[in-house]
Motif scaffolding. Structure first.
Motif, PDB file in Angstrom:
ATOM      1  N   THR A   1       0.848  -1.094   0.010  1.00  0.00           N
ATOM      2  CA  THR A   1      -0.079   0.104  -0.070  1.00  0.00           C
ATOM      3  C   THR A   1       0.671   1.316  -0.077  1.00  0.00           C
ATOM      4  OG1 THR A   1      -1.560  -1.336   1.363  1.00  0.00           O
ATOM      5  CG2 THR A   1      -1.993   1.004   1.131  1.00  0.00           C
ATOM      6  N   ASP A   2       1.732   1.312   0.896  1.00  0.00           N
ATOM      7  CA  ASP A   2       2.773   2.276   0.921  1.00  0.00           C
ATOM      8  C   ASP A   2       3.324   2.505  -0.514  1.00  0.00           C
ATOM      9  OD1 ASP A   2       2.009   2.712   3.624  1.00  0.00           O
ATOM     10  OD2 ASP A   2       4.404   1.889   4.283  1.00  0.00           O
ATOM     11  N   GLY A   3       3.919   1.566  -1.139  1.00  0.00           N
ATOM     12  CA  GLY A   3       4.450   1.776  -2.200  1.00  0.00           C
ATOM     13  C   GLY A   3       3.645   2.094  -3.495  1.00  0.00           C
ATOM     14  N   ALA A   4       2.357   1.829  -3.433  1.00  0.00           N
ATOM     15  CA  ALA A   4       1.357   2.291  -4.442  1.00  0.00           C
ATOM     16  C   ALA A   4       1.177   3.669  -4.154  1.00  0.00           C
ATOM     17  CB  ALA A   4       0.182   1.467  -4.387  1.00  0.00           C
ATOM     18  N   CYS A   5       0.845   4.159  -3.122  1.00  0.00           N
ATOM     19  CA  CYS A   5       0.812   5.472  -2.694  1.00  0.00           C
ATOM     20  C   CYS A   5       1.890   6.390  -3.065  1.00  0.00           C
ATOM     21  CB  CYS A   5       0.362   5.579  -1.392  1.00  0.00           C
ATOM     22  SG  CYS A   5      -1.179   4.890  -0.711  1.00  0.00           S
ATOM     23  N   GLU A   6       3.104   5.745  -2.577  1.00  0.00           N
ATOM     24  CA  GLU A   6       4.111   6.967  -3.045  1.00  0.00           C
ATOM     25  C   GLU A   6       4.254   7.017  -4.553  1.00  0.00           C
ATOM     26  OE1 GLU A   6       6.109   8.384  -1.018  1.00  0.00           O
ATOM     27  OE2 GLU A   6       5.455   7.757   0.757  1.00  0.00           O
ATOM     28  N   GLN A   7       4.124   5.778  -5.174  1.00  0.00           N
ATOM     29  CA  GLN A   7       4.467   5.966  -6.548  1.00  0.00           C
ATOM     30  C   GLN A   7       3.168   7.017  -7.316  1.00  0.00           C
ATOM     31  OE1 GLN A   7       4.465   2.221  -8.619  1.00  0.00           O
ATOM     32  NE2 GLN A   7       4.587   3.192 -10.674  1.00  0.00           N
ATOM     33  N   LEU A   8       2.102   6.739  -6.827  1.00  0.00           N
ATOM     34  CA  LEU A   8       0.860   7.718  -7.484  1.00  0.00           C
ATOM     35  C   LEU A   8       1.224   9.269  -7.185  1.00  0.00           C
ATOM     36  CD1 LEU A   8      -1.446   7.879  -9.140  1.00  0.00           C
ATOM     37  CD2 LEU A   8      -2.905   7.322  -7.158  1.00  0.00           C
ATOM     38  N   TYR A   9       1.729   9.283  -5.615  1.00  0.00           N
ATOM     39  CA  TYR A   9       1.927  10.710  -5.087  1.00  0.00           C
ATOM     40  C   TYR A   9       3.084  11.499  -6.109  1.00  0.00           C
ATOM     41  CZ  TYR A   9       3.516  14.430  -2.102  1.00  0.00           C
ATOM     42  OH  TYR A   9       3.878  15.608  -1.778  1.00  0.00           O
ATOM     43  N   ARG A  10       4.094  10.465  -6.398  1.00  0.00           N
ATOM     44  CA  ARG A  10       4.935  11.165  -7.237  1.00  0.00           C
ATOM     45  C   ARG A  10       4.773  11.337  -8.557  1.00  0.00           C
ATOM     46  NH1 ARG A  10       8.344   7.100  -4.862  1.00  0.00           N
ATOM     47  NH2 ARG A  10       8.137   5.616  -6.510  1.00  0.00           N
ATOM     48  N   ASP A  11       3.914  10.429  -9.083  1.00  0.00           N
ATOM     49  CA  ASP A  11       3.516  10.585 -10.359  1.00  0.00           C
ATOM     50  C   ASP A  11       2.770  11.888 -10.646  1.00  0.00           C
ATOM     51  OD1 ASP A  11       2.831   9.758 -12.963  1.00  0.00           O
ATOM     52  OD2 ASP A  11       0.899   8.934 -12.467  1.00  0.00           O
ATOM     53  N   LEU A  12       1.697  11.925  -9.717  1.00  0.00           N
ATOM     54  CA  LEU A  12       0.726  13.176  -9.850  1.00  0.00           C
ATOM     55  C   LEU A  12       1.620  14.590  -9.523  1.00  0.00           C
ATOM     56  CD1 LEU A  12      -2.226  11.808  -7.747  1.00  0.00           C
ATOM     57  CD2 LEU A  12      -2.243  12.386 -10.215  1.00  0.00           C
ATOM     58  N   THR A  13       2.420  14.395  -8.713  1.00  0.00           N
ATOM     59  CA  THR A  13       3.261  15.732  -8.388  1.00  0.00           C
ATOM     60  C   THR A  13       4.120  16.024  -9.756  1.00  0.00           C
ATOM     61  OG1 THR A  13       3.579  14.825  -6.161  1.00  0.00           O
ATOM     62  CG2 THR A  13       5.157  16.650  -6.838  1.00  0.00           C
ATOM     63  N   LYS A  14       4.463  15.162 -10.205  1.00  0.00           N
ATOM     64  CA  LYS A  14       5.132  15.265 -11.507  1.00  0.00           C
ATOM     65  C   LYS A  14       4.280  15.925 -12.497  1.00  0.00           C
ATOM     66  CE  LYS A  14       8.008  11.896 -12.753  1.00  0.00           C
ATOM     67  NZ  LYS A  14       8.252  10.608 -13.409  1.00  0.00           N
ATOM     68  N   LYS A  15       3.172  15.385 -12.689  1.00  0.00           N
ATOM     69  CA  LYS A  15       2.117  15.747 -13.406  1.00  0.00           C
ATOM     70  C   LYS A  15       1.662  17.501 -13.171  1.00  0.00           C
ATOM     71  CE  LYS A  15       0.493  11.624 -15.611  1.00  0.00           C
ATOM     72  NZ  LYS A  15      -0.441  10.474 -15.437  1.00  0.00           N
ATOM     73  N   GLY A  16       2.008  18.071 -11.975  1.00  0.00           N
ATOM     74  CA  GLY A  16       1.531  19.249 -11.439  1.00  0.00           C
ATOM     75  C   GLY A  16       0.168  19.206 -10.926  1.00  0.00           C
ATOM     76  N   VAL A  17      -0.366  17.882 -10.638  1.00  0.00           N
ATOM     77  CA  VAL A  17      -1.686  17.951 -10.077  1.00  0.00           C
ATOM     78  C   VAL A  17      -1.442  18.197  -8.391  1.00  0.00           C
ATOM     79  CG1 VAL A  17      -3.690  16.369  -9.583  1.00  0.00           C
ATOM     80  CG2 VAL A  17      -2.270  16.112 -11.583  1.00  0.00           C
ATOM     81  N   GLU A  18      -2.218  19.068  -7.833  1.00  0.00           N
ATOM     82  CA  GLU A  18      -2.222  19.566  -6.554  1.00  0.00           C
ATOM     83  C   GLU A  18      -2.871  18.389  -5.448  1.00  0.00           C
ATOM     84  OE1 GLU A  18      -2.358  24.220  -5.908  1.00  0.00           O
ATOM     85  OE2 GLU A  18      -4.159  23.102  -6.840  1.00  0.00           O
ATOM     86  N   VAL A  19      -2.037  17.650  -4.930  1.00  0.00           N
ATOM     87  CA  VAL A  19      -2.330  16.555  -4.078  1.00  0.00           C
ATOM     88  C   VAL A  19      -2.091  16.843  -2.766  1.00  0.00           C
ATOM     89  CG1 VAL A  19      -2.140  13.991  -3.675  1.00  0.00           C
ATOM     90  CG2 VAL A  19      -1.580  14.926  -5.942  1.00  0.00           C
ATOM     91  N   LEU A  20      -2.886  16.321  -1.856  1.00  0.00           N
ATOM     92  CA  LEU A  20      -2.754  16.304  -0.388  1.00  0.00           C
ATOM     93  C   LEU A  20      -2.743  14.882  -0.089  1.00  0.00           C
ATOM     94  CD1 LEU A  20      -2.044  17.784   2.223  1.00  0.00           C
ATOM     95  CD2 LEU A  20      -4.652  17.497   2.684  1.00  0.00           C
TER      96      LEU A  20
END
Length: 477
Positions: free
Chosen positions: A398-417
């Motif tokens: 779960t941690d891994g999937a979260c971290e990956q999506l978080y990095r991915d969205l960050t890279k795309k400029g999506v504002e994520v909390l």
RNA sequence: CGGGGUAUAGCGCAGUCUGGUAGCGCGUCUGCUUUGGGAGCAGAAGGUCGCAGGUUCGAAUCCUGCUGCCCCGACCA
């Protein structure tokens, strides 16, 4: 996206950064959020489980519970990081639409000299609502409740000719009005942020056109903020004048009664490419938006209202979020702001003023958009677009999937909390609903077993299971 | 500015009438167990009882004055 708030890099910034910085008017109202994504474990979001008892109306309660603001004195609030993000987004939209209409941003001070206000006669007239202070030399000063005098002073110092007109100058600055009874949180604070614009024209016809520009800009501004606004004829109030509209949004908790024709709710808002240099088009737009019955209780005429078809009568509560005035030469005459006309005469300049309260809008938007679980932000002003919820912190997959999506969205400029706290899922759901960001991504072992994550829309509660890649694509749209 | 409330731990509250050295829930911290809608157990920290006087052997509690905040009304981006 360039970050207007970043510290200056030690190396020479890329051109795009330099250009953007040149247009950033003031650091504390900078155009972009300081950081587009955030881990909750490193954020400052003091969510309250219970409601502080001083909060009576829903926006006040939710803003306190969601850790958006803190009361420092009666009618005076500090914006905490989450609330400040929303305020910044509202300011950005307000600013973009002012700029689009041709208005020019400047920044006037909060503290003004009493001398200036004696020129217009308002130093005495304004009464106790004006906060009067004196400096160390016993000079009389005041904390500005509005800026007509100051902008008139600036105008007359430089402008002499009709050839320099029309002109519309605005700023976004804190105001203070010492209300007898501040209440309803940000809705009626004593200190509040206001966008105030001031137009200058050589005659009334020109002023009418300047008024129309602001009218159209306001329609667009409120629509972009996710609000349905209705212009209503209004009393001109203490500023004076004879042409005035209040922009009201409908909200069941609003403080004023309003009456209007139902068709207003379906009127199309002027598009972004409307030509602000086409006076006829602007007039036609204003005519359309003032053609039907709409009035606040002060101007309400029950007889006229009763003539509307019964199914077109809307009687509701509303919140004033903007107010525009034409007040002619009320200030230019006593303050001698004169311009030369084409035929060689000198006339006092015709002025109007146009106000929007961004800090009030934060609360007004919540009043208009919330449910039992919390705030439901329109996407344009949401503090973040996505809340990423790790439903089993500490679980490697779960941690891994979260971290990956978080990095991915960050890279795309999506504002994520990213909620990476060691909390149980229920607490994370409740917090995400409370702060009301438009999308929630729920990642836990149950979904991951099938290679899926769940995307939930805050507005309607709809949910969909999809692959992390599909979620990333959806949220980056 | 008139009227009415209220002030005790970060938040919500009890205790005040009838004076005897402050308590509950939530939150916080530590440990263990837990993990898809605000978890459980064990332990711990945290309060000049809004401020200043007074009465008393003794005051959160009684008296006087002040202040903050909230609500209703009149007023307002």
């Amino acid at each position: 996206m360039p970050k207007g708030c970043e510290k200056f890099p030690t190396v020479v910034p890329p051109l795009s950064f330099a250009v953007r910085s040149a247009f950033t008017p003031a650091l504390f109202f900078c155009l972009d959020s300081p950081k587009s994504t955030m881990r909750l474990s490193r954020y400052f979001l003091p969510i309250l489980r219970e409601t502080p008892k001083e909060a009576e109306i829903v926006s006040h309660r939710l803003m306190l519970r969601a850790g958006m603001m803190r009361q420092e004195a009666a009618g005076i609030y500090a914006f905490l990081p989450l609330g400040f993000r929303v305020l910044q987004k509202i300011c950005r939209i307000v600013r973009e639409e002012q700029d689009r209409s041709g208005a020019l941003e400047l920044l006037m001070p909060t503290i003004q000299s009493a001398e200036l206000w004696r020129e217009s006669g308002r130093y005495e007239a304004y009464g106790k609502e004006m906060l009067r202070i004196s400096d160390r030399h016993e000079r009389e000063m005041l904390y500005g409740p509005t800026n007509e005098e100051m902008i008139t002073e600036i105008f007359r110092a430089y402008v002499r000719s009709y050839k320099d007109l029309p002109l519309n100058l605005y700023h976004i600055q804190w105001k203070f009005r010492d209300e007898v009874r501040p209440r309803f949180g940000l809705m009626r604070g004593r200190e509040f942020l206001m966008k105030d614009a001031y137009s200058f024209d050589v005659d009334q016809a020109g002023a009418r056109n300047s008024y129309n520009k602001m009218f159209v800009a306001y329609l667009r501004t409120f629509a972009r903020l996710g609000l349905k606004s209705i212009p209503m004829r209004a009393e001109s109030g203490p500023i004076g004048g004879d042409m005035s509209h209040e922009f009201i949004i409908l909200a069941s908790t609003g403080e004023s009664e309003v009456y209007c024709h139902k068709d207003y709710l379906d009127f199309a808002v002027p598009s972004a490419d409307i030509d602000f240099d086409d006076p006829a088009l602007l007039q036609a737009t204003v005519d359309k938006w003032t053609s039907l019955y709409a009035a606040t209780s002060e101007k309400h005429d029950p007889a006229s209202f009763a003539k509307l078809p019964p199914d077109k009568q809307v009687s509701a509560r509303g919140i004033e979020v903007g107010h525009i005035f034409y007040f002619g030469t009320k200030y230019s005459e006593p303050m001698k702001a004169l311009v030369a006309t084409g035929d060689g005469k000198e006339v006092p300049v015709h002025m109007g003023s146009y106000g929007i309260g961004p800090s009030r809008l934060v609360a007004a938007i919540i009043e208009a958009s919330h449910d039992d679980a919390g705030i439901v932000w329109p996407e344009a002003v949401a503090p973040f677009k996505v809340a990423l919820l790790n439903l089993k912190q500490g679980d490697a997959a779960t941690d891994g999937a979260c971290e990956q999506l978080y990095r991915d969205l960050t890279k795309k400029g999506v504002e994520v909390l990213y909620n990476d706290l060691d909390e149980r899922p229920g607490a994370k759901f409740a917090a995400a609903d409370l702060i009301g960001v438009p999308y929630q991504v729920l990642i836990g072992p149950r979904g991951l077993a099938e290679g899926k994550v769940e995307v939930k829309r805050r507005a309607d509660g709809s949910r969909e299971m999809m692959s992390p890649v599909a979620a990333s694509d959806l949220l980056a749209r």
